[in-house]
Design a protein around this motif. Structure first.
Motif, PDB file in Angstrom:
ATOM      1  N   THR A 382       6.256 -24.691  11.540  1.00 45.68           N
ATOM      2  CA  THR A 382       7.457 -23.725  11.778  1.00 45.68           C
ATOM      3  C   THR A 382       8.307 -24.394  12.464  1.00 45.68           C
ATOM      4  O   THR A 382       8.567 -25.605  12.962  1.00 45.68           O
ATOM      5  N   GLU A 383       9.498 -23.605  12.882  1.00 45.99           N
ATOM      6  CA  GLU A 383      10.491 -24.096  13.495  1.00 45.99           C
ATOM      7  C   GLU A 383      10.364 -24.148  15.173  1.00 45.99           C
ATOM      8  O   GLU A 383       9.748 -23.045  15.909  1.00 45.99           O
ATOM      9  N   LYS A 390      18.299 -19.623  20.579  1.00 38.90           N
ATOM     10  CA  LYS A 390      19.559 -19.986  19.523  1.00 38.90           C
ATOM     11  C   LYS A 390      19.535 -21.360  19.086  1.00 38.90           C
ATOM     12  O   LYS A 390      20.272 -21.536  17.961  1.00 38.90           O
ATOM     13  N   GLU A 391      18.966 -22.244  19.665  1.00 37.74           N
ATOM     14  CA  GLU A 391      19.218 -23.657  19.396  1.00 37.74           C
ATOM     15  C   GLU A 391      17.843 -24.152  18.618  1.00 37.74           C
ATOM     16  O   GLU A 391      16.826 -24.202  19.219  1.00 37.74           O
ATOM     17  N   LEU A 392      18.167 -24.668  17.571  1.00 40.62           N
ATOM     18  CA  LEU A 392      16.820 -24.904  16.798  1.00 40.62           C
ATOM     19  C   LEU A 392      16.637 -26.574  16.956  1.00 40.62           C
ATOM     20  O   LEU A 392      17.463 -27.640  16.940  1.00 40.62           O
TER      21      LEU A 392
END
Length: 397
Positions: A382-383, A390-392
């Motif tokens: 997953t991310e 907001k920031e990956l």
């Protein structure tokens, strides 16, 4: 508070019974004995005590090669744990660290009775069990020091050793939690019909856990091939067994499940008991083995081990019941090796340990990206976002 029950202390210091006789026909030099498969029959130090099952024979079949192997393996385990003590005090090992010196006969005796296809799962006193399963000194010291070459890639530490290719499933830090997992491994073994068993090890401190009895109940209902091994070293952390358990006869705790009390300081007795237990479990389901053993160190490196027991008690067990000394006496009595040759083995072992420590110190720490591995099943990652989403930051593998 020192252990005050006289009966309990006398059991701890139970002397070794001479279970062997001298025979001129069995006298060998170490060079020939190491390859010699001539059979020896040696009696266990004390009798087995059974609950709802027959006792195995006290006469154990062995040979010179096995006895010399026992000596070397236990000497290696002992030296490894003493070295881990020094590394911890030098702050090269951090966090929790629970040492196994004194209990080596359980690890080597169990391995002598089973195969690497049989499974073992244990608690956090796991270094020697891992070594017995075929792990290397480098993997052990690297893991203890949090290095990449560790058996768990430096991320598990002392309590979380693992070796899937030898069916060693840890290394578990939650008291007693490995027992239901071990019963689950046994369920898979029965489902697969592969004629193997699981040894689920726990200490006397975990013997009162409710999950242990729940797992044992369903294992008995389904006749699962699981052996519950209580390594009774007589102290759960700093609490003596008689202060924590109304019934410290742990081999009887299964009630409807058979049990066997074993001298856990006698490698040959452990071997005989584990062989008996494996045969029983494959035919009839669960059985409990209580290994009467003793740890020389405290519960962990934060425990000096002398506030709740006397130094005389510890030295008394060392003198009367030490597992390595028992094998040493057998080897010398049968002239399988001289005292000097055994000392040379111990010197070799010390050198091996020192070399492994030097290698582990040179091994790099895990890459920071390793923080995100082994969290999810591969392909189902997953991310990872920042706090505001907001920031990956990263995509977990």
């Amino acid at each position: 508070m020192a252990l005050s029950h006289a009966a309990s202390r006398s059991n701890l210091l139970k002397p070794l019974v001479s279970g062997f006789s001298y025979s001129s026909s069995l006298r060998r030099s170490i060079s020939s004995a190491a390859d010699n498969s001539s059979s020896l029959t040696i009696e266990t130090s004390v009798p087995f005590t059974a609950h709802k099952c027959d006792e195995p024979s006290r006469s154990v079949e062995t040979n010179p090669k096995e006895l010399l192997g026992f000596f070397r393996d236990m000497a290696l385990m002992r030296r490894m744990e003493i070295a881990a003590d020094s590394l911890y005090k030098a702050k090269l090992i951090r966090g929790f660290c629970h040492l196994y010196d004194g209990q080596e006969a359980v690890a080597v005796g169990m391995e002598a009775a089973i195969t690497k296809k049989d499974a073992i799962i244990t608690a956090y006193r796991d270094h020697c069990t891992f070594l017995g399963r075929g792990g290397t000194l480098l993997e052990i010291f690297a893991e203890l020091m949090g290095r990449q070459a560790g058996c768990s890639r430096g991320k598990g530490g002392s309590m979380h050793f693992y070796k899937k290719d030898a069916c060693f499933y840890g290394g578990h830090g939650i008291v007693g939690a490995q027992v239901p997992l071990g019963c689950g491994v046994a369920f898979a073994q029965k489902y697969s019909k592969d004629e193997t068993v699981t040894f689920a090890l726990y200490g006397d401190g975990a013997a009162n856990q409710g999950q242990l009895f729940e797992a044992l109940n369903i294992s008995a209902l389904w006749d699962l091939p699981v052996i519950l091994v209580c390594e009774n070293n007589h102290y759960g952390m700093g609490t003596a067994e008689w202060r924590a358990a109304k019934s410290p006869a742990y081999y009887k705790r299964g009630d409807y499940v058979p049990g066997l009390k074993v001298d856990g300081m006698d490698a040959l007795a452990v071997k005989q008991a584990c062989k008996f237990a494996k045969e029983h479990a494959l035919k009839n389901g669960p059985i409990i083995l209580e290994m009467d053993t003793y740890r020389y160190h405290g519960h962990s490196m934060s425990d000096p081990g002398s506030t709740y027991r006397t130094r005389d008690e510890i030295s008394g067990v060392r003198q009367e019941r030490d597992p390595i000394e028992r094998i040493r006496k057998l080897i010398i009595s049968y002239d399988l090796a001289t005292e000097k040759e055994l000392k040379d083995i111990e010197k070799e072992v010390r050198k091996e340990v020192d070399e492994a420590i030097a290698q582990a110190k040179e091994n790099p720490l895990p890459d920071p990206s390793e923080l995100f591995t082994n969290v999810y099943v591969k392909g189902f990652g997953t991310e990872s976002f920042g706090a505001d989403r907001k920031e990956l930051r990263a995509v977990l593998p």
